[in-house]
Design an enzyme around this catalytic site. Structure first.
Site, PDB file in Angstrom:
ATOM      1  CD  GLU A 107      -2.801  -0.973   2.534  1.00 39.44           C
ATOM      2  OE1 GLU A 107      -3.618  -1.875   2.715  1.00 39.44           O
ATOM      3  OE2 GLU A 107      -2.613  -0.035   3.351  1.00 39.44           O
ATOM      4  CG  ASP A 109      -3.874   8.382   8.036  1.00 37.01           C
ATOM      5  OD1 ASP A 109      -3.710   7.152   8.204  1.00 37.01           O
ATOM      6  OD2 ASP A 109      -4.196   8.889   6.955  1.00 37.01           O
ATOM      7  CE1 TYR A 140      -6.907  -2.018   7.079  1.00 42.35           C
ATOM      8  CE2 TYR A 140      -5.841  -1.105   5.128  1.00 42.35           C
ATOM      9  CZ  TYR A 140      -5.893  -1.279   6.504  1.00 42.35           C
ATOM     10  OH  TYR A 140      -4.924  -0.706   7.284  1.00 42.35           O
TER      11      TYR A 140
END
Lengths: 405, 269
Positions: B49, B60, B175
């Protein structure tokens, strides 16, 4: 385009034309969908509306006056200028209109904790205020730069029992505070209500915040009707995220005769790289859950906004404004730091009202336009907040000017 | 068969889980980042990734926020990230590369042009954090039409009602974000991961990779026993943050990758 199309939105996906939407991480999707459902239900619940009306009246102090600014009108020598006195609300700005609505919704949803972002600190103070009133713990994210220039509001929030988390990431201003609040929300999904302070963010926030603020326009309409027996000819409000402006404008969008003007923060000028005028100096993009006009570079990186008023220092704008700009229902102009300061001083001396630097942008535009308009032109300016919080900024600016002179 | 399909099929045949590694493109600078990228397959990464830096990475944690800033300060752009993939593909035709990031830089670049260039340089999949299925028409649909997989995140908040919607147009792999939170936050228990995978399995045949909070070879091995893939990001990125030189960044990331690979590859042995 017919006038009724100016109040179309949003659609089920939260879109105003091409703007708005729900651009959030999957972790947050169930939460924003749930919030939209709960808000729809609350809106239709007479008990909720009754509670809201009670707090608007007895806690915020609404309706606030629509004031004829006689000396400013004389000074300009043209249009008849009225101030919608949002600065007389409890906590000193329009922000509390929205906070009361959202905290009632949070209670209804059984949430146990409030989080919010703040720029100038007015939304933070309003959130801390309602958190105290409703007995909810509250965390306010505020950029480190903003904490520095808004000390008084930081202290007020602390007095009200809020925890203030300084955000140093990025430029340490409102957008970074919003990033950090989103990170908190994504981490505390079970019990936390995110109380967004402006007409931005993922659906339903832009519509919901607008609805809670739309009391500004509703009252204005009725009050001007009582005073003058007719609609205003023009409305002027400052626009950062744009909640006081949406609140004033929304009720009048379908009234073709009403000219509507949104005033962006021009900083050092929109031709420089130091401004916060997303519509006049930005391009469409996606940030903080919605598609709207953003200040960004060619690579799609968000660039720093600048304004002397912390509350307008945001690189985006509410999506409904982006839509109203594209369909040309609202005219968006910009006012520089210096013009806003001049209007600030004029309003202090002519009307005995110390306006917030944010509101001073709207006042500056009014002062620019009024002299060229006929005396029977009725102009309403949203005096969105009081300027007590800006003493330090204005003092510093005056000191710097004296040095130069 | 796409590179992602091929890779997961091969690993399934070998009876092991995939090590999926995340780095931010251009961190700490273009050259060092390209060296890391080129070295990852040999160090045991099965899928890569590659983060596309964005000024406002809302989902994040601190590690990847800082990585993003380092990359942007070093002059990384979306065009350079595509160039990096192009250079990687000169020497590697088998390791899938998934670009991960936020929508705005792509929006600004132009979706049509981005999809065409990404396909041309050898990008295999996209993970766009802030594009839920509600906005499929913007990028997921054109990307998939061009043969680029669109990988979706599912999370602990994705319930049975929402899951089919999320999985409907997913491709490549799924994911699973094992904790509600930002990248680099605390890790989930193996019990939780086991249950979550069982739930996902009822809804999809796609390979399932698990990420968020996995930092050590031991943790990676534990998750590898349960899933088709293990994603490690912040721990690798931290090595770059701690390195005293670009050379050290390259060697430290690759040694951690090797250790993680050992954990993952030995997990079911």
């Amino acid at each position: 385009m017919s006038q009724s199309q100016y109040r179309p939105g949003p659609d089920a996906n939260g879109l105003f034309g091409a703007f708005g939407g729900r651009y959030v991480a999957e972790t947050l999707m169930p939460l924003v969908l749930d919030l939209a459902r709960e808000y729809e239900a609350a809106k239709a619940d007479p008990e909720f509306l009754e509670q809201l009306a009670y707090f608007q009246r007895d806690y915020i102090g609404r309706p606030n006056p629509l004031y004829f600014a006689e000396r400013l009108t004389e000074h300009c020598g043209g249009a008849k200028i009225f101030f919608k006195r949002e600065e007389l609300n409890h906590t000193g700005a329009h922000k509390v209109n929205n906070c009361i609505g959202q905290v009632l919704l949070a209670k209804r949803m059984g949430k146990k904790r409030l989080i919010a972002e703040t720029g100038a600190g007015m939304h933070g103070v309003a959130t801390a205020t309602v958190a105290a009133r409703f007995g909810l713990p509250c965390v306010i994210y505020m950029g480190a730069t903003d904490i520095e220039r808004q000390q008084a509001n930081v202290f007020r929030m602390k007095l009200l029992g809020a925890e203030i988390v300084p955000v140093t990431a990025g430029t340490g201003t409102l957008k970074d505070a919003m990033n950090e609040a989103l990170r908190d929300w994504v981490t505390n999904v079970e019990d936390t209500f995110y109380l967004i302070g402006t007409v931005a963010g993922p659906h339903p926030y832009p519509a919901m915040v607008r609805d809670f603020q739309s009391i500004i326009g509703k009252e204005t309409r009725a009050q001007l009707h009582e005073k003058e027996g007719r609609l205003p000819d023009s409305l002027v409000a400052c626009v950062g995220g744009g909640s006081n402006a949406m609140g004033l404008f929304h009720n009048f969008l379908e009234d073709e005769s009403v000219q509507i003007i949104g005033v962006e923060a021009g900083g050092h000028g929109v031709h420089t790289d130091k401004h916060a005028a997303s519509l006049n100096g930005g391009v469409p993009g996606v940030l903080h859950g919605n598609r709207t006009y953003l200040l960004q570079d060619d690579d799609g990186q968000i660039t720093d906004a600048h304004s002397i008023s912390a509350g307008l220092d945001y690189p985006g704008i509410g999506p409904e404004h982006a839509y109203l700009h594209e369909v040309k229902r609202v005219e968006y102009v910009s006012i520089t730091d210096d013009e806003a300061l001049d209007a600030f001083h004029a309003t202090c001396r002519l009307e005995g009202i110390i306006p917030a630097l944010e509101s001073s942008h709207a006042l500056a535009e009014a002062i620019k336009r009024a002299p060229n308009l006929p005396k029977d032109h009725l102009m309403v300016v949203c005096l969105s907040g009081r300027g007590d919080k800006d003493m330090q900024t204005v003092m510093n600016h005056m000191a710097a000017q004296e040095k130069q002179a | 068969m796409s590179r992602l399909e091929q890779r997961f099929a091969d690993l399934k045949a070998e009876g092991r889980s995939a090590l999926v590694t995340f780095i931010t493109a251009g961190d700490p600078g273009y050259d060092a980042s390209l060296k890391i990228l080129k070295g990852l397959p040999e160090a045991g990464a099965d899928v890569i990734e590659l983060g596309m830096p964005f000024t406002d990475p809302m989902a994040d944690g601190v590690a990847i926020q800082l990585a993003t800033l380092r990359a942007l300060e070093a002059g990384q752009t979306l065009a350079k990230t595509l160039q990096m993939v192009r250079e990687f593909r000169v020497g590697n035709q088998t390791t899938p590369i998934v670009l991960m990031g936020y929508y705005n830089p792509i929006h600004r670049f132009g979706v049509e042009q981005f999809v065409a260039e990404a396909k041309a340089v050898g990008v295999d999949g996209l993970i766009i954090v802030d594009l839920p299925p509600e906005h499929d028409a913007e990028l997921a649909t054109p990307a998939q039409a061009a043969g680029i997989d669109f990988i979706r995140l599912t999370t602990p908040t994705t319930d049975d009602v929402r899951l089919p919607r999320v999985l409907e147009r997913s491709s490549g792999f799924v994911y699973y974000v094992s904790v509600a939170g930002v990248t680099g936050a605390g890790s989930a228990t193996t019990e939780h991961v086991k249950e979550a995978i069982a739930c996902l399995r009822r809804h999809t045949d796609l390979p399932i990779s698990v990420g968020f909070g996995i930092r050590t070879p031991e943790q990676a091995a534990a998750i590898a026993k349960l899933s088709d893939g293990v994603v490690v990001g912040s721990a690798l990125v931290d090595k770059i943050a701690q390195a005293k030189s670009p050379e050290q960044a390259v060697s430290d990331v690759l040694s951690l990758c090797s250790a993680l690979a050992e954990g993952v590859h030995g997990a079911r042995g």
